[in-house]
Enzyme design. Structure first.
Site, mmCIF file in Angstrom:
data_model
loop_
_atom_site.group_PDB
_atom_site.id
_atom_site.type_symbol
_atom_site.label_atom_id
_atom_site.label_comp_id
_atom_site.label_asym_id
_atom_site.label_seq_id
_atom_site.Cartn_x
_atom_site.Cartn_y
_atom_site.Cartn_z
ATOM 1 N N HIS B 434 0.782 -1.360 -0.035
ATOM 2 C CA HIS B 434 0.212 0.097 -0.047
ATOM 3 C C HIS B 434 0.867 1.355 0.227
ATOM 4 C CE1 HIS B 434 -0.551 0.492 4.849
ATOM 5 N NE2 HIS B 434 0.674 0.043 4.365
ATOM 6 N N GLU B 435 0.402 2.149 -0.256
ATOM 7 C CA GLU B 435 0.773 3.698 -0.252
ATOM 8 C C GLU B 435 1.979 3.725 -1.635
ATOM 9 O OE1 GLU B 435 -0.639 5.992 0.880
ATOM 10 O OE2 GLU B 435 -1.592 5.144 2.602
#
Lengths: 581, 581
Positions: B434-435
């Site tokens: 994620h990110e």
């Protein structure tokens, strides 16, 4: 459509185009067989794996076996799958016709079984253990025990386990405290607690045949005092009829990260009726036969899980549209399949080298078992012995990385339980732990296998790799040279590490040694495959060449750091003061 | 007894002995603070993390949030923990007093928050996202929106999310299709589907403030057409009162491998009332502020999970008795704690270098945020910009490996859910995804950060590392030389990769570049720590020296293979034919 479980095409390539398994049928033991019978067993394995094993893989994870204090509850699909497996005859696939076996070469039986492992590692563990248990007893048990315990196992009526570890003694078998007392009638009574027993309790079979390491009263301390016993969950009559319960209680199930569908038990033995296998004090030696077989089985399972993860990631990467190539990013251009992105290709190609390289090694090892039985026995046994820690540990580490890559290729979806790849990872994470941790394999390789018999095993391995390098066609001469150089470096560093005879210091970096030797062996496997593919056109063979190129250029260079560490003689890990951690 | 969550001693060393955070209190912004107030916040963080967060970490995994079609059910301990967290004031820890903030330096607030992340990453995600959301709005939103949405967030009444991804567009934000239509009254109506929304639905707060990327009617394709909107789960009056539901529906929760306690949602927006943040078409630029903060937060979370895993493994290795040292194996000698085995030490020491090195980097980055606000702004911003992909990706990869080692050190026990280390692994496995996946971070580093402004960021990084090498005492001159050589190699290979200006080929091995740069940066962090420990006696400082030695001798050599690949100019991954996979 191609299967996402395993690749039939790759198995055919490895078995027939590389290992020339068809030629085994000229040997008396396999004379009844032909390529056609091999293919028929491979095909039925693929079919039953697809229909009966893969179909409940997820449910068996989500609804893991549970113990309600009375009995163990397992979803019904497991029993159905085992019945279908038993019907193939593969439980005794490589065993003698005399015991109802098919006398398939081990290498073929191993390939067949990989289908089941890839489709559902947890369910396949029951027959895996049963086969290894039966094999051990066929070699070492008394005839009456073969009739009473082995034959029902091979008929699929009984299942088997191996009971080595105890709560206080995992890797350290010399600390086993389970004790055995002669009962006076030739049998013994066993009392103690055993830990991590896969398949240790369930109602999938009429009874369970435990092989238990225990110490007979008065036996010496350490591994030399260990004897091996048959302990049934139930008492079994001479006629093979299952009677009342023996003194074996399920103390509890372990709840694991993955591999959840295989029950894993703590078992309490209390005055359990037990039968000695072979002679007293030889228990560990017998068990090592089963463990060596199980170690190849673990390697095969790790490969199978990595392989199916790779195939799932590959299929996803071909379908999932996302982003655009880096050059000339045009926001209105349609998105491309993510397989177009170099970093996705990196993960896929690396995984391909891990799982196809690992499969090659596992099948090569299985063929050595055949050579041991029907060919040049001494040489095959020695080579297998030195390769076994690598066959166990290399796939457990690198095919697990293929499972990690499979999650990453799927992005956020791969991290959800709606997609199977996270389960493959969790399942495979067991493999670096059981049947001897990877750390233990490193000690086995550097501390025993390459030094035993004055280094004969290492010499044979090096000679074998060099022969392969010598057979390589000119186009792969660069790879052959890298292999030659790696062999030389391995031999030299082995000698250097042992030059002052201090095992504590020699073994300080045994994992780096295992890593270096493992990558070298897999590079050899890739040169073998490239050689077998030489001159053949088409994307399948191009893929083999491409993967070989990747392994030699992106993977083999990892060995530099490991070799340099070993060559430096650094003993930081042996010498450090624990208080600083 | 020392905590198994984080090490207070290490935090003190990094903050005060290395980063000299106490000196920040001479700056006007932090004039109200002192080392005593910093310590008080660190201490209260440790206490609440231990009492309110760690205590439900396992239950929040086993009984993950569930959606029954009506509402989301979450175990009550989560709400209690968030209330305790809110009471510390740390939700606005580094924010202005004017909005009720504590004006703590970012570096101190980051250290405080690491306690909560290590104790319970899933529960800590709610305030993490809320803080990042509030920070973005404080910078870019209209005053009335700050009053209506931000102040209640900082009071703990509302929570916040970021809504970027869509089911068809994960990493590729240029494909976002959620649309926004002006309503004529200054507000907009947003319609679309958003995916992977952490904290996307729950009843832990009065309402949820979503920050939504959407495309206003008529906006251009690609990222330039994206605007950012505030969309409440409920309508919120000008007085901050929560009114009726807005057009935001929970389409479903994702069921993850780990990080299970944080709800992760698919959200459907249908004519949702929305307020533009800043100007149209600048949405991604604003969001990048939040994303950059979130990326440091992800790095910090990865470090925190790795750190707690390491501490658990360390405690286990000191207690668990198993086996004997290799030399002179005597079966009747008592077994030793497994920390005596070199391979266990290898895993522990490697983990120590990963988690302490990662923590150093995260705190260094957080201090750059302080420098950006109260010191040499331009230089700090540039260095932070170039370091951000490493701060995000390096801990996600290597502190995850620390979690893997923690499982392995525990043996079979580590693989069971009765021990916490397998959960730490599963939780941390999200962080490379994620990110911005690690692959995306590699593209960001090599494709943007080291080439922007004519390579000014890379030059500054190299200069900064060289200055650290120049400051090192004589005893670490060898490490300083290795760092100097690494910097030179990095600068040269960057120039070589971009020499023909073809991004497709330059970026073919961007992950290898990220790996090499990351290991070099962590080696720098270890030289910094060794320098800060120089001349100080005792096991804590010996541990720092030992870890530095390990990183330079066992870890930094990994860069050889990455650099050689990059230097070779190999473009296999850009050029290959996908059909061969």
């Amino acid at each position: 459509m191609a299967s996402s479980i395993l690749s039939q095409r790759d198995l055919e390539f490895l078995l027939y185009e590389w290992l020339d398994v068809a030629a085994l049928t000229t040997r008396p033991r396999f004379a009844e067989h032909s390529r056609e019978t091999f293919d028929a067993f491979l095909q039925v394995s693929a079919q039953i794996a697809e229909r009966e094993f893969a179909t409940h893989n997820r449910r068996n994870d989500a609804e893991e076996p549970r113990f309600d204090g009375g009995r163990v509850h397992i979803i019904p699909e497991v029993k159905a799958a085992l019945t279908a497996f038993n019907d193939t005859g593969l439980l005794a696939g490589s065993m003698d016709e005399a015991v109802g076996g098919l006398q398939l070469p081990h290498v073929v039986a191993r390939a067949c079984f990989a289908w089941f492992q890839a489709a559902n590692i947890a369910t396949s563990a029951y027959p895996l253990l049963t086969m290894a248990n039966a094999n051990l007893l066929l070699t070492h048990a008394a005839e009456e025990h073969v009739a009473r315990f082995v034959e029902p196992m091979l008929e699929g009526r009984f299942t088997g386990t191996m009971c080595l570890s105890e709560p206080q003694a995992g890797s350290s078998l010399s600390d086993v405290t389970t004790r055995a007392v002669p009962a006076g009638d030739g049998s013994y009574r066993v009392t103690g607690s055993k830990m991590w027993i896969s398949g240790g309790d369930h109602e999938l079979s009429e009874t369970i045949v435990h092989l238990v390491l225990a110490r007979v009263t008065g036996a010496p301390a350490g591994v030399k005092g260990l004897s091996l016993f048959i302990v049934g969950k139930h008492l079994v009559g001479g006629d093979g009829r299952v009677g009342e319960r023996n003194g074996v209680e399920l103390a509890g199930l372990n709840h694991k990260m993955g591999f959840r569908g295989t029950t894993n038990a703590v078992l309490s033995f209390t005055d359990s009726e037990a039968y000695l296998v072979g002679e007293e004090g030889r228990g560990l030696a017998y068990m090592f036969q089963m463990m060596n077989e199980a170690r190849i089985g673990v390697g095969a399972g790790a490969v199978a899980l990595g392989y199916t993860g790779y195939l799932h990631a590959l299929a996803y990467a071909r379908e999932r549209l996302q982003g655009r190539p880096v050059a000339g990013k045009d926001p209105v251009a349609p998105p491309v399949p993510i397989i177009r992105h170099p970093d996705v290709r990196r993960m896929l190609l690396a995984s391909k080298t891990y799982v196809e390289g690992g499969l090659a090694l596992v099948l090569y090892a299985a063929k050595l078992v055949d050579e041991q039985e029907t060919g040049d026995a001494a040489e095959a046994a020695l080579l297998l012995d030195v390769l076994t820690p690598i066959v166990k540990a290399w796939p457990a580490q690198w095919c697990l990385l293929a499972n990690d890559h499979a999650i990453q290729v799927h992005g956020g979806y791969g991290y959800t339980r709606e997609y199977p790849v996270e389960q493959f990872y969790r399942d495979n994470r067991l493999n670096p732990i059981h049947e001897g941790t990877d750390g233990i394999q490193g000690l086995d390789l550097l501390g025993r296998k390459v030094v035993m018999r004055d280094g004969a095993g290492l010499k044979l391995l090096v000679r074998t790799i060099r022969e392969a390098a010598g057979r390589a066609p000119a186009e792969f001469a660069g790879y052959a040279r890298l292999l030659e150089a790696g062999c030389e470096r391995l031999a030299e560093v082995t000698a250097k590490l042992w030059s002052d005879g201090d095992p504590e210091r020699a073994l300080a970096n045994s994992t780096a040694y295992l890593n270096a030797a493992g990558h070298l062996v897999i590079a050899w496997m890739w040169l073998e495959q490239a050689t077998a593919a030489a001159g053949k056109p088409g994307p399948f063979y191009d893929g083999k060449r491409l993967a070989a190129r990747y392994f030699f250029t992106h993977e083999l260079p990892r060995t530099t750091a490991w070799f340099e560490l070993l060559e430096s003689g650094d003993t930081l890990l042996a010498d450090l003061d624990d208080a600083c951690l």
